[in-house]
Design a protein around this motif. Structure first.
Motif, PDB file in Angstrom:
ATOM      1  N   ALA A  21      98.909  71.569 -47.975  1.00 56.94           N
ATOM      2  CA  ALA A  21      99.014  72.495 -46.948  1.00 56.94           C
ATOM      3  C   ALA A  21      97.936  73.892 -47.193  1.00 56.94           C
ATOM      4  CB  ALA A  21     100.452  73.089 -46.840  1.00 56.94           C
ATOM      5  N   ALA A  22      98.092  73.984 -48.472  1.00 60.24           N
ATOM      6  CA  ALA A  22      96.924  75.146 -48.961  1.00 60.24           C
ATOM      7  C   ALA A  22      95.494  74.666 -48.429  1.00 60.24           C
ATOM      8  CB  ALA A  22      96.986  75.147 -50.407  1.00 60.24           C
ATOM      9  N   MET A  23      95.177  73.333 -48.573  1.00 66.03           N
ATOM     10  CA  MET A  23      93.817  73.140 -48.387  1.00 66.03           C
ATOM     11  C   MET A  23      93.586  73.406 -46.784  1.00 66.03           C
ATOM     12  SD  MET A  23      93.699  69.691 -50.797  1.00 66.03           S
ATOM     13  CE  MET A  23      91.822  69.209 -50.533  1.00 66.03           C
ATOM     14  N   ALA A  24      94.457  72.480 -46.090  1.00 64.76           N
ATOM     15  CA  ALA A  24      94.529  72.790 -44.385  1.00 64.76           C
ATOM     16  C   ALA A  24      94.377  74.493 -43.895  1.00 64.76           C
ATOM     17  CB  ALA A  24      95.709  72.111 -44.086  1.00 64.76           C
ATOM     18  N   ALA A  25      95.069  75.387 -44.752  1.00 64.82           N
ATOM     19  CA  ALA A  25      94.926  76.696 -44.306  1.00 64.82           C
ATOM     20  C   ALA A  25      93.818  77.439 -44.803  1.00 64.82           C
ATOM     21  CB  ALA A  25      96.329  77.296 -44.821  1.00 64.82           C
ATOM     22  N   ALA A  26      92.900  76.858 -45.717  1.00 66.81           N
ATOM     23  CA  ALA A  26      91.980  77.530 -46.384  1.00 66.81           C
ATOM     24  C   ALA A  26      90.872  78.163 -45.394  1.00 66.81           C
ATOM     25  CB  ALA A  26      91.427  76.551 -47.446  1.00 66.81           C
ATOM     26  N   GLN A  32      76.671  76.956 -49.520  1.00 68.05           N
ATOM     27  CA  GLN A  32      75.232  77.134 -50.082  1.00 68.05           C
ATOM     28  C   GLN A  32      74.857  78.145 -49.634  1.00 68.05           C
ATOM     29  OE1 GLN A  32      71.468  74.685 -49.292  1.00 68.05           O
ATOM     30  NE2 GLN A  32      73.009  73.075 -49.912  1.00 68.05           N
ATOM     31  N   TYR A  33      75.420  79.071 -48.839  1.00 66.08           N
ATOM     32  CA  TYR A  33      74.991  80.372 -48.471  1.00 66.08           C
ATOM     33  C   TYR A  33      75.782  81.451 -49.217  1.00 66.08           C
ATOM     34  CZ  TYR A  33      71.972  78.779 -44.578  1.00 66.08           C
ATOM     35  OH  TYR A  33      70.793  78.188 -43.841  1.00 66.08           O
ATOM     36  N   GLY A  34      76.828  80.771 -50.123  1.00 61.26           N
ATOM     37  CA  GLY A  34      77.512  81.974 -50.747  1.00 61.26           C
ATOM     38  C   GLY A  34      78.771  82.570 -49.849  1.00 61.26           C
ATOM     39  N   GLU A  35      78.930  81.717 -48.542  1.00 62.88           N
ATOM     40  CA  GLU A  35      79.919  82.173 -47.549  1.00 62.88           C
ATOM     41  C   GLU A  35      81.150  81.738 -47.533  1.00 62.88           C
ATOM     42  OE1 GLU A  35      77.476  82.575 -43.977  1.00 62.88           O
ATOM     43  OE2 GLU A  35      76.188  83.824 -44.661  1.00 62.88           O
ATOM     44  N   ASP A  36      81.495  80.938 -48.442  1.00 60.29           N
ATOM     45  CA  ASP A  36      82.837  80.302 -48.650  1.00 60.29           C
ATOM     46  C   ASP A  36      83.846  81.382 -49.114  1.00 60.29           C
ATOM     47  OD1 ASP A  36      84.254  77.716 -47.877  1.00 60.29           O
ATOM     48  OD2 ASP A  36      84.914  78.329 -49.763  1.00 60.29           O
ATOM     49  N   PRO A  37      84.565  81.849 -48.487  1.00 53.97           N
ATOM     50  CA  PRO A  37      85.388  83.068 -48.964  1.00 53.97           C
ATOM     51  C   PRO A  37      86.560  82.243 -50.025  1.00 53.97           C
ATOM     52  CG  PRO A  37      86.019  82.544 -46.524  1.00 53.97           C
ATOM     53  CD  PRO A  37      84.849  81.895 -47.120  1.00 53.97           C
ATOM     54  N   SER A  38      86.963  80.993 -50.047  1.00 46.82           N
ATOM     55  CA  SER A  38      87.855  80.359 -50.846  1.00 46.82           C
ATOM     56  C   SER A  38      87.164  80.171 -52.197  1.00 46.82           C
ATOM     57  CB  SER A  38      88.613  79.075 -50.134  1.00 46.82           C
ATOM     58  OG  SER A  38      89.179  79.643 -49.018  1.00 46.82           O
ATOM     59  N   THR A  39      85.863  79.649 -52.132  1.00 46.91           N
ATOM     60  CA  THR A  39      85.093  79.154 -53.264  1.00 46.91           C
ATOM     61  C   THR A  39      84.852  80.688 -54.107  1.00 46.91           C
ATOM     62  OG1 THR A  39      84.116  77.326 -52.161  1.00 46.91           O
ATOM     63  CG2 THR A  39      83.318  78.053 -54.002  1.00 46.91           C
ATOM     64  N   ASN A  40      84.438  81.633 -53.259  1.00 51.38           N
ATOM     65  CA  ASN A  40      84.173  82.929 -53.715  1.00 51.38           C
ATOM     66  C   ASN A  40      85.493  83.527 -54.626  1.00 51.38           C
ATOM     67  OD1 ASN A  40      81.569  82.902 -52.965  1.00 51.38           O
ATOM     68  ND2 ASN A  40      81.855  84.170 -51.252  1.00 51.38           N
ATOM     69  N   ARG A  41      86.747  83.303 -53.874  1.00 55.80           N
ATOM     70  CA  ARG A  41      87.912  83.718 -54.617  1.00 55.80           C
ATOM     71  C   ARG A  41      88.060  83.058 -56.028  1.00 55.80           C
ATOM     72  NH1 ARG A  41      92.883  82.853 -51.417  1.00 55.80           N
ATOM     73  NH2 ARG A  41      94.083  83.172 -53.413  1.00 55.80           N
ATOM     74  N   LEU A  42      87.749  81.598 -55.792  1.00 51.41           N
ATOM     75  CA  LEU A  42      88.252  80.654 -56.959  1.00 51.41           C
ATOM     76  C   LEU A  42      87.019  80.940 -58.111  1.00 51.41           C
ATOM     77  CD1 LEU A  42      89.670  78.255 -58.243  1.00 51.41           C
ATOM     78  CD2 LEU A  42      87.937  76.910 -57.386  1.00 51.41           C
ATOM     79  N   ILE A 238      87.953  74.135 -48.786  1.00 54.63           N
ATOM     80  CA  ILE A 238      89.278  72.998 -48.767  1.00 54.63           C
ATOM     81  C   ILE A 238      89.485  72.497 -50.162  1.00 54.63           C
ATOM     82  CG2 ILE A 238      89.450  70.761 -48.028  1.00 54.63           C
ATOM     83  CD1 ILE A 238      88.191  71.448 -45.233  1.00 54.63           C
ATOM     84  N   PHE A 239      88.393  72.474 -50.923  1.00 65.30           N
ATOM     85  CA  PHE A 239      88.438  71.844 -52.194  1.00 65.30           C
ATOM     86  C   PHE A 239      88.927  73.218 -53.124  1.00 65.30           C
ATOM     87  CE2 PHE A 239      85.873  68.390 -51.476  1.00 65.30           C
ATOM     88  CZ  PHE A 239      86.768  67.189 -52.093  1.00 65.30           C
ATOM     89  N   ALA A 240      88.225  74.481 -53.002  1.00 63.79           N
ATOM     90  CA  ALA A 240      88.811  75.513 -53.787  1.00 63.79           C
ATOM     91  C   ALA A 240      90.071  76.119 -53.601  1.00 63.79           C
ATOM     92  CB  ALA A 240      87.755  76.778 -53.253  1.00 63.79           C
ATOM     93  N   ALA A 241      90.515  76.022 -52.372  1.00 59.83           N
ATOM     94  CA  ALA A 241      92.083  76.126 -52.142  1.00 59.83           C
ATOM     95  C   ALA A 241      92.935  75.291 -52.964  1.00 59.83           C
ATOM     96  CB  ALA A 241      92.312  76.075 -50.780  1.00 59.83           C
ATOM     97  N   ALA A 242      92.506  73.850 -53.081  1.00 60.06           N
ATOM     98  CA  ALA A 242      93.239  73.218 -53.931  1.00 60.06           C
ATOM     99  C   ALA A 242      93.379  73.555 -55.281  1.00 60.06           C
ATOM    100  CB  ALA A 242      93.040  71.751 -53.831  1.00 60.06           C
ATOM    101  N   ALA A 243      92.229  74.100 -55.750  1.00 59.91           N
ATOM    102  CA  ALA A 243      92.262  74.684 -57.221  1.00 59.91           C
ATOM    103  C   ALA A 243      92.824  76.015 -57.408  1.00 59.91           C
ATOM    104  CB  ALA A 243      90.696  74.684 -57.451  1.00 59.91           C
ATOM    105  N   LEU A 244      92.723  76.761 -56.252  1.00 57.79           N
ATOM    106  CA  LEU A 244      93.707  77.808 -56.503  1.00 57.79           C
ATOM    107  C   LEU A 244      95.054  77.656 -56.459  1.00 57.79           C
ATOM    108  CD1 LEU A 244      91.337  80.056 -53.924  1.00 57.79           C
ATOM    109  CD2 LEU A 244      92.023  80.973 -56.310  1.00 57.79           C
TER     110      LEU A 244
END
Ligand SMILES: *Cc1c(COP(=O)(O)O)cnc(C)c1O
Length: 348
Positions: A21-26, A32-42, A238-244
């Motif tokens: 569910a967290a992944m779906a909502a991420a 690659q442009y540094g613009e993934d908010p979930s990856t940046n948060r992680l 989607i992956f970063a949300a799983a890690a968070l």
């Protein structure tokens, strides 16, 4: 159908419904442009947890190791690492193929001392020797049975490395387990190192992902090497949300895995003629050996166990590894030990 109890690795876990569910909502963007908010948060959260300036996502722990070696060495250099370290044994020679380095394995049972490091470093400026530029510590140590490297060793090793002019790298794929077992924060365990790798796909139960943390300059260099290896991803949130999600909910439950590994190991050691040093069972990994007196070897034991629903890894001709994780219960671990003991009694 017999129940399947999979102790091959802590990588076999299924994402929980809450994780999905967290992944779906991420929220996502192009990483690659540094613009993934979930990856940046992680990345920001892990940099802070690990006490480093910056961090960068990598798809696998293997790539994290490859990028770390490439970032901290030059082709032709030598890297000192613990005996049977993942980078030397489980990466298809990637250290040589990708970073162009050779690994000199020292110590035993996942550990080595600062003195062993000093003795292993090749003298500089000799016409014949490779240049030793990096020392790597693996914590917990996978092939040694998930043992925690004592922090006193780490401090001495890294102090010696600084004296000797070596860079330092921590392969902390299971640093979360080392932290849970030692009661020391991951930031404390990571503090003496230039670069640190951690994984989300092992005991934390996420479907993928690792990360390197270090100074801004090293992470900038690592990010370029990640690109070169083809490891930069796009809507990676989607992956970063799983890690968070795993950081929020799965770190705190690691002691359960450790207790289950101990229960499995104690039951097996008490009921079967295996060589199993209980002192090595400090986290979620149990490595045991089949003495030469037994007729059965590790691949045969693994095959017989599989037929009865128990999955373990033949780690060598007479070496077996079992790993606990969030998808196996205490009862399943005890049952797995009982089945292995039965097979060893019959076929051993
Ligand atoms: C599993 C592991 C890795 C590699 O991680 P992958 O994500 O499987 O590539 C690196 N180091 C250690 C110590 C490991 O156990």
């Amino acid at each position: 159908m017999t129940e399947r109890i999979d102790l091959r690795s802590d990588t076999v876990t299924q994402p929980t419904n809450a994780m999905r569910a967290a992944m779906a909502a991420a929220p996502v963007g192009d990483d690659q442009y540094g613009e993934d908010p979930s990856t940046n948060r992680l990345q920001a959260r892990c940099a802070e947890l690990l006490g480093k300036e910056a961090a960068v996502w990598l798809p696998t722990g293997t790539m994290a190791n490859q990028v770390a070696l490439r970032t901290l060495t030059r082709p032709g250099d030598e890297v000192i690492a613990s005996r049977e370290s993942h980078a030397a044994w489980h990466e298809v020679g990637g250290a040589a193929a990708n970073a162009g380095v050779q690994i000199h394995e020292i110590g035993e049972r996942g550990r080595f001392s600062a003195d062993e490091l000093r003795a292993a470093v090749k003298p500089r400026n000799f016409p014949i020797f490779p240049t030793t530029t990096l020392v790597e510590v693996e914590n917990t140590h996978n092939r040694a049975g998930g043992v925690v490297v004592p922090q006193a060793d780490v401090l001495q090793i890294c102090a010696a490395a600084r004296e000797l002019g070596l860079a330092t790298f921590l392969d902390g794929a299971r640093l979360w387990n080392a932290s849970a077992a030692s009661g020391r924060a991951v930031g404390e365990l990571a503090a003496p190192f230039d670069l640190v790798a951690v994984a989300f796909s092992k005991g934390l139960g996420a479907p993928g992902g690792s990360l390197l943390a270090g100074s801004k300059a090293l992470i900038a260099a690592a990010t370029r090497h990640r690109q070169r290896l083809g490891g930069a991803m796009r809507q990676n949130g989607i992956f970063a949300a799983a890690a968070l999600h795993a950081l929020d909910l799965h770190v705190a439950r690691l002691p359960d895995d450790h207790a289950n590994a101990r229960a499995f190991a104690e039951a097996l050691a008490a009921s079967a003629p295996v060589q199993l040093d209980l002192a090595t069972v400090q986290t979620n990994i149990v490595v045991f050996h089949l003495p030469a007196a037994l007729a059965i070897d590790a691949p045969t034991l693994s095959t017989s166990a599989r037929a009865r629903g128990i999955l373990v890894n033949a780690f060598g001709p007479r070496t077996v590894r079992a790993v606990t994780h969030l998808d196996v219960t205490r009862e399943q671990c005890e049952r797995a030990a009982a089945v292995l003991a039965e097979i060893l009694a019959k076929e051993g």
